[in-house]
Design a protein around this motif. Structure first.
Motif, mmCIF file in Angstrom:
data_model
loop_
_atom_site.group_PDB
_atom_site.id
_atom_site.type_symbol
_atom_site.label_atom_id
_atom_site.label_comp_id
_atom_site.label_asym_id
_atom_site.label_seq_id
_atom_site.Cartn_x
_atom_site.Cartn_y
_atom_site.Cartn_z
ATOM 1 N N MET A 35 0.880 -1.097 0.244
ATOM 2 C CA MET A 35 0.000 -0.113 -0.065
ATOM 3 C C MET A 35 0.742 1.178 0.043
ATOM 4 O O MET A 35 0.397 2.294 0.082
ATOM 5 C CB MET A 35 -0.831 0.156 1.210
ATOM 6 N N ALA A 36 2.264 1.074 0.067
ATOM 7 C CA ALA A 36 3.072 2.327 -0.105
ATOM 8 C C ALA A 36 3.150 2.942 -1.407
ATOM 9 O O ALA A 36 3.137 2.338 -2.611
ATOM 10 C CB ALA A 36 4.354 1.783 0.009
ATOM 11 N N PRO A 37 2.705 4.248 -1.405
ATOM 12 C CA PRO A 37 2.561 5.089 -2.756
ATOM 13 C C PRO A 37 3.557 4.981 -3.706
ATOM 14 O O PRO A 37 3.199 4.907 -5.027
ATOM 15 C CB PRO A 37 2.267 6.543 -2.172
ATOM 16 N N GLY A 38 4.752 4.929 -3.396
ATOM 17 C CA GLY A 38 5.723 4.770 -4.195
ATOM 18 C C GLY A 38 6.016 3.360 -4.711
ATOM 19 O O GLY A 38 6.373 3.275 -5.942
ATOM 20 N N VAL A 39 5.513 2.274 -4.030
ATOM 21 C CA VAL A 39 5.510 0.941 -4.680
ATOM 22 C C VAL A 39 4.420 0.867 -5.625
ATOM 23 O O VAL A 39 4.585 0.235 -6.563
ATOM 24 C CB VAL A 39 5.524 0.038 -3.687
ATOM 25 N N ILE A 40 3.354 1.295 -5.480
ATOM 26 C CA ILE A 40 2.287 1.462 -6.136
ATOM 27 C C ILE A 40 2.743 2.010 -7.553
ATOM 28 O O ILE A 40 2.066 1.646 -8.512
ATOM 29 C CB ILE A 40 1.010 2.106 -5.606
ATOM 30 N N GLU A 41 3.191 3.095 -7.483
ATOM 31 C CA GLU A 41 3.774 3.881 -8.655
ATOM 32 C C GLU A 41 4.400 2.985 -9.503
ATOM 33 O O GLU A 41 4.238 2.796 -10.714
ATOM 34 C CB GLU A 41 4.482 5.256 -8.415
ATOM 35 N N ILE A 42 5.455 2.377 -8.893
ATOM 36 C CA ILE A 42 6.406 1.517 -9.674
ATOM 37 C C ILE A 42 5.424 0.226 -10.402
ATOM 38 O O ILE A 42 5.745 0.113 -11.581
ATOM 39 C CB ILE A 42 7.346 0.737 -8.635
ATOM 40 N N PHE A 43 4.686 -0.380 -9.505
ATOM 41 C CA PHE A 43 3.538 -1.128 -10.035
ATOM 42 C C PHE A 43 2.917 -0.967 -11.312
ATOM 43 O O PHE A 43 2.890 -1.385 -12.418
ATOM 44 C CB PHE A 43 2.705 -1.849 -8.947
ATOM 45 N N ASP A 44 2.379 0.341 -11.029
ATOM 46 C CA ASP A 44 1.826 1.027 -12.250
ATOM 47 C C ASP A 44 2.452 1.199 -13.464
ATOM 48 O O ASP A 44 2.081 1.061 -14.671
ATOM 49 C CB ASP A 44 0.854 2.384 -11.635
ATOM 50 N N GLU A 45 3.682 1.641 -13.230
ATOM 51 C CA GLU A 45 4.652 1.849 -14.498
ATOM 52 C C GLU A 45 5.108 0.600 -15.267
ATOM 53 O O GLU A 45 4.978 0.489 -16.323
ATOM 54 C CB GLU A 45 5.828 2.348 -13.923
ATOM 55 N N VAL A 46 5.365 -0.403 -14.492
ATOM 56 C CA VAL A 46 5.920 -1.641 -15.150
ATOM 57 C C VAL A 46 4.584 -2.300 -15.872
ATOM 58 O O VAL A 46 4.708 -2.694 -16.983
ATOM 59 C CB VAL A 46 6.581 -2.598 -14.171
ATOM 60 N N ARG A 47 3.396 -2.068 -14.987
ATOM 61 C CA ARG A 47 2.218 -2.805 -15.796
ATOM 62 C C ARG A 47 1.804 -2.031 -17.057
ATOM 63 O O ARG A 47 1.599 -2.754 -18.160
ATOM 64 C CB ARG A 47 0.986 -2.893 -14.686
ATOM 65 N N GLU A 48 1.752 -0.654 -16.732
ATOM 66 C CA GLU A 48 1.553 0.021 -18.265
ATOM 67 C C GLU A 48 2.438 -0.167 -19.325
ATOM 68 O O GLU A 48 2.357 -0.160 -20.477
ATOM 69 C CB GLU A 48 1.343 1.599 -17.952
ATOM 70 N N ASP A 49 3.947 -0.213 -18.954
ATOM 71 C CA ASP A 49 4.916 -0.476 -20.009
ATOM 72 C C ASP A 49 4.678 -1.680 -20.500
ATOM 73 O O ASP A 49 4.694 -1.908 -21.976
ATOM 74 C CB ASP A 49 6.334 -0.364 -19.280
#
Length: 423
Positions: free
Chosen positions: A347-361
């Motif tokens: 639930m860490a915002p920074g980790v959620i951002e990483i997840f969103d980035e690699v998934r969208e890539d």
């Protein structure tokens, strides 16, 4: 940088009496201080003209850098920074680490505090032993081998009597050898009763860290070469893992999040930045520093402070995932992502951002290539099961006669009804 009004004038009067050759009354000055004054006078220190640290014969810059780089306290300097520097910012004090001769190895704090300290030569490579400077906290702590606090006129040298300091010695937890002191020097904050208690608590943490680093010279792994690169795995099911050439070590979710964020932000993160990336619920700086301290205790000297930054080479399975995406190995990327491990659970915002980035890539590369096999694998995965865009792309790319096309079209209709979004 001025002494607090709490310093009694009778201490200054006792000092003046002492310099005049009189013996101050026992109740006017602490015996610890009076005895240090006597040793200072016997050492031939001129209280009016003493130039603190000047007569110590500082090492050349090159010799000094080499000396402190190999000093035992160099290994725990990041811990001292983590526990102290954020708290002293703006308080008008500096933190110093010395060797057992009183040589200042590091003097740290904000620039204004360090500039003020430099005016009395409280700088790196100068020596602040009792024999060189007279009564002062780091020098006296080395002499009596215990924590001390010296306030204003308790100093022997006139030029430093507008300063306060608290210091405590650091010992090798195995041999008991005196290694140096940790000192806080400055204005009213260094005169507060809790200053010495704070220094002592940091010394205790430092000695615990030194003890955790103690090695068994008979153990074969003691002399094994350290791995050039550590590895962090966060995508597999179960706890995140730290690999350093030995057996894998399980990490707490918080420690794995910190390592992943520091790897991602290789330029480093301040305490507040890291707190924001770890939680959107006001994670406190004290909590962040405590987690960093525990992380260092568990993994050793893998990061530095101000800012927090990794000082070891670290690879992760996120890197592997990104490489698969970059080279178009989409099936391998989907398999590497798996169910997402820490990325999907955090639930860490920074980790959620990483997840969103690699998934969208991954999705963007997949839609760009139109790879039907990859689309099939994606919609069969936990992350693509409800991806209406992926189902729609699959339906458009399959031949009309293909049995899977009807399934894809049906899933598009289902998701459209479920979420009310048609893409």
């Amino acid at each position: 940088m001025r002494e607090g009004t709490s310093v009694s004038t009778h201490v200054r009067r006792a000092y003046e009496q002492f310099l005049a050759g009189q013996t101050p009354a026992d109740d006017t000055v602490r015996s610890l201080v009076r005895e240090s004054w006597e040793r200072s006078r016997n050492s031939g220190i001129d209280p009016d003209e003493a130039d603190p640290g000047h007569d110590s014969g500082p090492l050349s810059d090159a010799d000094f850098e080499a000396y402190r780089a190999t000093h035992r306290l160099a290994a725990v300097r990041p811990l001292v920074q983590s526990l102290m520097l954020d708290d002293i910012a703006g308080s008008g004090v500096v933190v110093a680490l010395t060797d057992k001769q009183g040589r200042l190895l590091w003097v740290e704090g904000d620039s204004s505090a360090r500039d003020a300290a430099a005016r009395i030569n409280f700088v790196e490579n100068s020596v602040w032993s009792e024999e060189t400077v007279g009564t002062n906290a780091p020098g006296l702590a080395l002499t009596v081998n215990r924590g001390v606090q010296i306030i204003g006129p308790e100093h022997f040298s006139g030029p430093i009597q507008k300063w306060n300091c608290a210091a405590a010695p650091v010992h090798d937890p195995v041999s008991g050898e005196l290694l140096g002191v940790i000192d806080v020097t400055g204005g009213p904050a260094a005169a507060a009763p809790f200053a010495l208690a704070a220094v002592r608590s940091v010394v205790a943490a430092v000695e615990r860290e030194l003890q955790s680093r103690a090695v068994d010279l008979g153990a074969p792994e003691t002399f094994a070469p350290a791995p050039a690169t550590r590895r962090l795995t966060v995508l597999a099911d179960g706890p995140a893992q730290w690999h350093d050439g030995a057996a894998a070590r399980s990490l707490s979710p918080r420690h794995a999040e910190i390592l992943l964020l520091l790897q991602t932000y290789s330029e480093g993160l301040g305490t507040e930045q890291l707190a924001t990336l770890l939680s959107d619920e006001g994670l406190g700086a004290v909590t962040v520093r405590a987690e960093i301290s525990r992380l260092r205790r568990d993994l050793g000297d893998v990061l530095t402070s101000r800012p927090y930054r990794l000082i070891v080479d670290l690879e992760s399975d996120i890197d592997e995932l990104r490489r698969h995406i970059a080279t178009g190995e989409l099936i391998a990327a989907i398999r590497t992502l798996g169910r997402g491990g820490l990325l999907a659970e955090s639930m860490a915002p920074g980790v959620i951002e990483i997840f969103d980035e690699v998934r969208e890539d991954l999705r963007s590369r997949m839609f760009g290539t139109g790879d039907v096999t990859a689309l099939n694998a994606w919609v069969a995965s936990p992350h693509g099961r409800d991806d209406i865009t992926a189902w729609n792309a699959l339906a458009q790319r399959l031949p009309a006669s293909h049995p899977q096309r009807a399934v894809a079209e049906g899933r598009v209709r289902l998701l459209d009804r479920r979420f009310g979004v048609r893409r």
